[in-house]
Design a protein around this motif. Structure first.
Motif: not given
Length: 460
Positions: A155, A164, A369, A157, A64-67, A167, A162
């Protein structure tokens, strides 16, 4: 049948199959940064994970990423051989359906040697070229496992900056260890003259809001003495460049590295015709920078572009009001020698000096970002890729080029402590981020051949 012919024979016979796969993936509208498309990002990640399992990868995971989610896969079955991490993305840019003429954005069609659809080139097509090339490598060699150890990080996002990825790299540092990264989100120079990308520019996003009246006010009531933020933001934008067209932030160019003689020779060796460039890039004219060629300006020099500008009533019925607010989004492209924090400080200082007491301002310089520029250092994977590209595209040799856009190359290199090598199958005429995005089928096939040859060479 020798190895090279076996690779090409496999690709020729499986072209329809892999175009069908790419079309199926394009139909998933995995648009970045649009909440109502979030579930499609998950669907896209699961689709890719399934394809990688079908290709033979024994281990696939969704991170899982941020978006949006990222896909990780690993196939380590070649002790002593190099480990290569393939980086790309499966999210795509937002679309304006009404501007597409060849097809609807997520209804792919094959026409005149091109597959049309959002993501066909940026970057789902590039990811599929990797899957296709791996299958060709296995078929041509008769191997059941690759000749190199492969890891994937795709990825979900990248088109949102990018947010996320940092992390993810920190959390999964051990799983992502490799000898080099192959970064597949770049362009070729021309179909007839492919070149290997060795640099990308950095990017610093800027958002500015200028506040005038407390509300939108009828211009017939206040026109003249009222502060108009549209005029103020226009004034500020005209002052972002000096009379020579250079970016006007004081000291902005102080840390820019001068282009080396070797790099100038590499770029000068690429065939460049202004009329051809204008046709392929859909740009009306060329605005040169004194002392630099167009390709040097494009890949080795900084740039500042307005990418969104809003004030008043841009659509619909005009209300004849003085707008209360005007906003602009600016993309500052940076080059070797410059850093995000340094450039961000120069931008903030410039706006402090140039703002007027008649308005209020909200300035955001997004260092989270933002992306640093990156130059690929000499390394054996780069040399092998150059030879493999020449075979894959069936040319005597390939040139050297840059990428006018950015990407998280420096982040990947610094966090994983490995060199990043670029390989893409896109062309400027593929209309990335625009209407009628498409990819040339022969470029995908040549790209897949390149990768099949590369795995065989690195594994030997």
């Amino acid at each position: 049948m020798n190895h090279d012919d076996a690779v090409r024979n496999y690709l020729d016979h499986t072209t329809p199959q892999y175009l069908d796969k790419l079309a199926e993936w394009i139909r998933i509208p995995s648009v970045a940064g649009v909440p109502e498309r979030q579930r499609h990002l998950t669907r896209s990640a699961n689709w890719l994970a399934g394809e990688l399992r079908d290709a033979g990868f024994p281990s696939t995971e969704i991170w899982e990423g941020v978006q949006g989610p990222a896909v990780f896969a690993e196939w380590k079955a070649a002790p002593g051989a190099p480990t290569i991490l393939i980086y790309s993305h499966h999210d795509v840019r937002a679309v304006k359906d009404e501007n597409w003429d060849q097809t609807a954005p997520f209804e792919p069609v094959l026409r005149d040697g091109r597959l049309y659809g959002r993501g066909s080139s940026d970057a789902k097509g590039q990811v599929l070229a990797h899957i296709w090339g791996l299958a060709a490598h296995l078929a041509a060699t008769g191997r059941t496992t690759p000749a190199v150890n492969l890891k994937w990080l795709v990825e979900g996002e990248e088109e949102a900056g990018s947010p996320g990825l940092s992390a993810i790299l920190d959390e999964h540092r051990a799983e992502l260890g490799a000898d080099a990264v192959i970064f597949s989100d770049t362009l070729l120079w021309k179909a007839e003259h492919p070149a290997l990308c060795t640099t990308v520019r950095g990017m610093v996003p800027v958002h500015l809001e200028v506040l005038g009246p407390l509300t939108d006010i009828h211009s017939g009531a206040v026109s003249g003495p009222a502060p108009n933020p549209a005029l103020e933001i226009s004034r500020m934008l005209t002052e972002l460049h000096d009379e020579k067209g250079r970016i006007a932030f004081p000291a902005f160019y102080d840390s820019v590295e001068e282009i080396s003689p070797t790099r100038r020779e590499e770029l000068a060796a690429l065939p460049f015709d202004p009329a051809d460039w204008l046709e392929r890039s859909h740009t009306r004219s060329i605005r040169p920078e004194a002392g630099y060629s167009v390709l040097e300006q494009l890949w080795e020099r900084p740039a500042l572009e307005v990418i969104a500008l809003v004030a008043g009533d841009p659509v619909g019925v005009k209300r004849a009001t003085v707008p209360s607010m005007a906003s602009v989004d600016i993309s500052v492209r940076t080059v070797a020698g410059q850093s995000v924090n340094e450039v961000a400080a120069l931008i903030r200082r410039w706006f402090e000096v140039h703002k007027s007491p008649d308005f209020d301002y909200r300035l955001s310089v997004d260092t989270e970002t933002a992306q640093e520029p990156y130059r690929t250092p000499p390394n054996p994977v780069l040399d092998a890729l150059s030879r493999s590209m020449a075979k894959g595209f069936e040319v005597p040799s390939v040139g050297r080029m840059g990428n006018a856009g950015g990407g998280p190359a420096e982040l990947l290199s610094s966090r994983l402590d490995v060199p990043v090598v670029f390989f893409g199958t896109g062309l400027v005429e593929d209309n990335w981020h625009d209407s009628d995005e498409s990819v040339r089928v022969d470029m995908l096939r040549a790209g897949a051949a390149t990768l099949a040859f590369l795995w065989a060479e690195l594994g030997s």
